[in-house]
Scaffold this motif. Sequence first.
Motif, short mmCIF file in Angstrom:
data_model
loop_
_atom_site.label_atom_id
_atom_site.label_comp_id
_atom_site.label_asym_id
_atom_site.label_seq_id
_atom_site.Cartn_x
_atom_site.Cartn_y
_atom_site.Cartn_z
N LEU A 34 0.82 -1.21 0.00
CA LEU A 34 0.00 0.00 0.00
C LEU A 34 0.85 1.27 0.00
CD1 LEU A 34 -2.87 -1.00 2.45
CD2 LEU A 34 -2.98 -0.79 -0.04
N PHE A 35 2.04 1.20 0.58
CA PHE A 35 2.93 2.36 0.55
C PHE A 35 3.64 2.52 -0.79
CE2 PHE A 35 2.99 2.22 5.32
CZ PHE A 35 2.47 3.49 5.49
N MET A 36 3.76 1.43 -1.54
CA MET A 36 4.43 1.52 -2.84
C MET A 36 3.58 2.22 -3.89
SD MET A 36 6.83 -1.79 -3.45
CE MET A 36 5.67 -3.10 -3.16
N VAL A 37 2.27 2.14 -3.78
CA VAL A 37 1.40 2.79 -4.76
C VAL A 37 1.59 4.31 -4.77
CG1 VAL A 37 -1.00 3.20 -5.40
CG2 VAL A 37 -0.26 0.91 -4.78
N TRP A 44 8.68 8.85 -6.28
CA TRP A 44 9.78 8.40 -5.43
C TRP A 44 10.33 7.05 -5.87
CZ3 TRP A 44 6.99 9.44 -0.15
CH2 TRP A 44 6.95 10.81 0.07
N LEU A 45 9.48 6.28 -6.54
CA LEU A 45 9.87 4.96 -7.00
C LEU A 45 9.46 4.82 -8.46
CD1 LEU A 45 10.92 2.12 -6.15
CD2 LEU A 45 8.57 1.53 -5.57
N ARG A 46 10.42 4.49 -9.31
CA ARG A 46 10.10 4.32 -10.72
C ARG A 46 9.33 3.02 -10.92
NH1 ARG A 46 15.93 4.93 -12.33
NH2 ARG A 46 15.53 2.84 -13.10
N ALA A 47 8.44 3.02 -11.88
CA ALA A 47 7.58 1.86 -12.12
C ALA A 47 8.38 0.63 -12.56
CB ALA A 47 6.54 2.20 -13.17
N ASP A 48 9.52 0.84 -13.24
CA ASP A 48 10.32 -0.30 -13.67
C ASP A 48 11.06 -0.96 -12.51
OD1 ASP A 48 11.91 1.98 -13.47
OD2 ASP A 48 13.33 1.28 -14.98
N LEU A 49 11.18 -0.27 -11.38
CA LEU A 49 11.82 -0.85 -10.20
C LEU A 49 10.83 -1.53 -9.26
CD1 LEU A 49 14.37 1.95 -9.26
CD2 LEU A 49 14.81 -0.21 -10.40
N LYS A 51 8.94 -4.24 -9.57
CA LYS A 51 9.04 -5.69 -9.49
C LYS A 51 10.21 -6.17 -8.62
CE LYS A 51 7.73 -9.32 -12.56
NZ LYS A 51 7.48 -9.69 -13.93
N PRO A 52 11.43 -5.62 -8.81
CA PRO A 52 12.52 -6.05 -7.92
C PRO A 52 12.30 -5.63 -6.47
CG PRO A 52 13.41 -4.80 -9.78
CD PRO A 52 11.94 -4.77 -9.90
N VAL A 53 11.75 -4.45 -6.25
CA VAL A 53 11.49 -4.01 -4.87
C VAL A 53 10.50 -4.96 -4.21
CG1 VAL A 53 10.43 -2.17 -3.50
CG2 VAL A 53 12.10 -1.60 -5.25
N TYR A 54 9.48 -5.35 -4.94
CA TYR A 54 8.49 -6.26 -4.39
C TYR A 54 9.09 -7.64 -4.13
CZ TYR A 54 3.93 -8.32 -3.58
OH TYR A 54 2.86 -8.95 -3.01
N LEU A 55 9.96 -8.12 -5.02
CA LEU A 55 10.61 -9.42 -4.83
C LEU A 55 11.48 -9.42 -3.59
CD1 LEU A 55 11.25 -12.27 -5.92
CD2 LEU A 55 13.12 -11.22 -7.20
N TYR A 56 12.30 -8.36 -3.42
CA TYR A 56 13.14 -8.28 -2.22
C TYR A 56 12.29 -8.08 -0.97
CZ TYR A 56 17.03 -7.95 -5.46
OH TYR A 56 17.94 -8.21 -6.44
N GLY A 57 11.15 -7.42 -1.13
CA GLY A 57 10.22 -7.28 0.00
C GLY A 57 9.67 -8.63 0.43
#
Length: 130
Positions: A34-37, A44-49, A51-57
């Motif tokens: 919910l904070f990533m949306v 603050w966060l590019r859309a192409d990043l 997927k990796p941010v979510y995977l590491y999350g």
Amino acid sequence: MIATAKNELVPSDILKTLTYAMVYSMSVLIIASLFMVPAVSIGWLRADLLKPVYLYGIYFVILIGGGLAGHRLRGHGWFIGIVFAVVFLILASLIAPVWSRTGLPASVFILRSLIALGVGAIGGMIGVNL
């Protein structure tokens, strides 16, 4: 301490511990999602990043869940961490088709699953020692 005096694992204790860790981990994952949306909307966060941010999350959540399970059982941390990672992966595999219609290649799925199992084991080992 939930484990018995002989440090034996009772199935009902394992189930309670896994449920507790799963609820906590899924809550953390949902809140982080919910904070990533807004982070993407604001820039603050590019859309192409995303997927990796979510995977590491997800790996972080497995680490935390394995740690909670290991801390709660106070024994066999690596085992309960791996069991937590397996249960998490099964639930994630059941939920994933809702968001993505394309599946992962088998080699990628196996590699990510092995990483998740290792992270869960490390989380369980850390949790026992906290």
